[in-house]
Write a protein that holds these residues in place. Structure first.
Motif, PDB file in Angstrom:
ATOM      1  N   LYS A  28      39.024 -65.857-118.252  1.00  0.00           N
ATOM      2  CA  LYS A  28      40.306 -65.930-118.117  1.00  0.00           C
ATOM      3  C   LYS A  28      41.240 -65.095-119.006  1.00  0.00           C
ATOM      4  O   LYS A  28      41.957 -64.246-118.633  1.00  0.00           O
ATOM      5  N   SER A  62      40.143 -56.431-114.168  1.00  0.00           N
ATOM      6  CA  SER A  62      39.708 -56.819-112.986  1.00  0.00           C
ATOM      7  C   SER A  62      38.296 -57.000-113.039  1.00  0.00           C
ATOM      8  O   SER A  62      37.502 -56.191-113.075  1.00  0.00           O
ATOM      9  N   SER A 117      40.596 -61.532-117.870  1.00  0.00           N
ATOM     10  CA  SER A 117      41.607 -61.161-116.643  1.00  0.00           C
ATOM     11  C   SER A 117      42.866 -61.151-117.262  1.00  0.00           C
ATOM     12  O   SER A 117      43.622 -60.170-116.875  1.00  0.00           O
ATOM     13  N   TYR A 141      37.028 -65.956-112.036  1.00  0.00           N
ATOM     14  CA  TYR A 141      37.932 -65.012-111.893  1.00  0.00           C
ATOM     15  C   TYR A 141      37.461 -63.657-111.092  1.00  0.00           C
ATOM     16  O   TYR A 141      38.045 -62.448-111.576  1.00  0.00           O
TER      17      TYR A 141
END
Length: 368
Positions: A6, A14, A9, A38
């Motif tokens: 997380k 990406s 991200s 993610y």
């Protein structure tokens, strides 16, 4: 959910998975990775498909149907792989709809065409039409012959993942090919906002090649530089990205609706077990980039990866200093890049031949 992924991200990276199989698609594994880790994109290559098809009974029914139709092995490979990518695109569609850049799945043109411009263009067109999803990316290698194919594909509105980039100069040529394609698309009246691209800059293979040469030199200074070349090279590449996408030429295209070609860090699994298994992720964190990882690297980062903020922007000078030191030690940098590109193309061709061999074996079983 992984707090570490997380954080990655949230830092603007990406997270794409460098793997795909029909099993991942049909069991819900890919959807699970999107939700829990993610993952917002997928990259594939012939090696990945060869492993998936060799180990998966989920392809047997489609192979049998294609054999009954009398299709040859090339067509069977085309149908199997485009089916998987199309279905993965559909799974990724919510991400594609919700974000400007992500939710994308890449499929590669036939590697035997790496030095054939027209063949590459035709292969890109066929794959784009067969997958028939706006969130597909067609992988085209950054060979000299691949550059005009990139321009042609982009000009036709085909979104492209440029693969096998190793050096900063070739990367500049890739970005120029992309901008030229956008300019041609604009002249043809195309909607530039629908055209997307990433540029896959290979990382770990650089250290593998350079470390070998440093060990051959053998001095204390040389050995101290092991594991430094790949990140340095990527930092230099990002400096080129900042320059090109800060130019007046780019601003004009951006004003017409064009999307930036994002840097994608590829080959991010470590090859040397002595190195931190997350180094090619941790040391390349910068917003609006992609890091495509094999699941092993994804899991390693989820377990113990660190996000230290933006560790890339403005560091091109530091990268160049390390590359200059390598040259001073006697490393022929241009030769390193030639060897890496040649080996990269050869590996992809060999993988393609293995994929054909695997599928031929499955076809023979279907006939029995």
């Amino acid at each position: 959910m992984s707090d570490r992924l997380k954080a990655l991200s949230d830092a603007g990276v990406s997270i794409w998975l460098d793997d795909l199989s029909r099993e991942r698609i049909e069991t819900g594994n890919l959807a699970d990775l999107m939700r829990e880790k993610y993952v917002v994109g997928v990259t594939t290559n012939p090696t990945i498909f060869a492993a998936a098809i060799a180990n998966g009974e989920r392809y047997d029914e489609q192979v049998a149907q294609l054999v009954d139709k009398g299709e040859d092995v090339d067509r069977v490979v085309f149908e199997l792989t485009t089916e998987d990518v199309r279905n993965a695109c559909d799974i990724m569609r919510p991400v594609y709809d919700a974000t400007p850049y992500d939710g994308r799945v890449s499929i590669e043109v036939e590697p035997l065409l790496a030095n054939d411009t027209e063949g590459t263009i035709n292969s890109a067109r066929a794959l784009w039409a067969a997958v028939d999803r706006p969130n597909a990316l067609i992988k085209i290698p950054a060979t000299l012959e691949g550059l005009p194919a990139i321009t042609a594909a982009i000009a036709e509105g085909i979104s492209v993942n440029v693969t096998l980039i190793f050096g900063a100069q070739r990367y500049r040529e890739v970005m120029d090919a992309y901008l030229t394609g956008l300019e041609q698309a604009r002249e043809a009246g195309r909607d530039l906002s629908t055209i997307h691209s990433v540029a896959s800059f290979f990382v770990s293979r650089v250290d593998t090649e350079v470390d070998k040469r440093l060990e051959a030199i053998g001095s204390e200074t040389a050995l101290a530089l092991r594991g430094k070349a790949a990140i340095a090279n990527a930092l230099v590449a990002y400096g080129e990205f900042e320059e090109i996408f800060g130019s007046d030429r780019w601003r004009e295209l951006e004003a017409a609706g064009a999307n930036r070609q994002r840097p994608l860090w590829a080959s991010t699994g470590v090859k040397n077990p002595d190195y931190d298994d997350t180094m090619y992720v941790r040391d390349l964190v910068v917003a609006e980039t992609v890091n495509t990882m094999p699941e092993k690297t994804l899991d390693a980062f989820a377990d113990h990866g660190e996000v230290l903020g933006d560790v890339v922007t403005g560091k091109a000078g530091e990268g160049r200093a390390i590359l200059d030191r390598l040259v001073e030690l006697g490393i022929d940098w241009e030769d390193v890049l030639v060897v890496l590109e040649t080996e990269g193309v050869d590996k992809f061709k060999k993988s393609w031949e293995e994929l054909l061999e695997t599928v031929s074996g499955q076809m023979e079983k279907a006939k029995a």
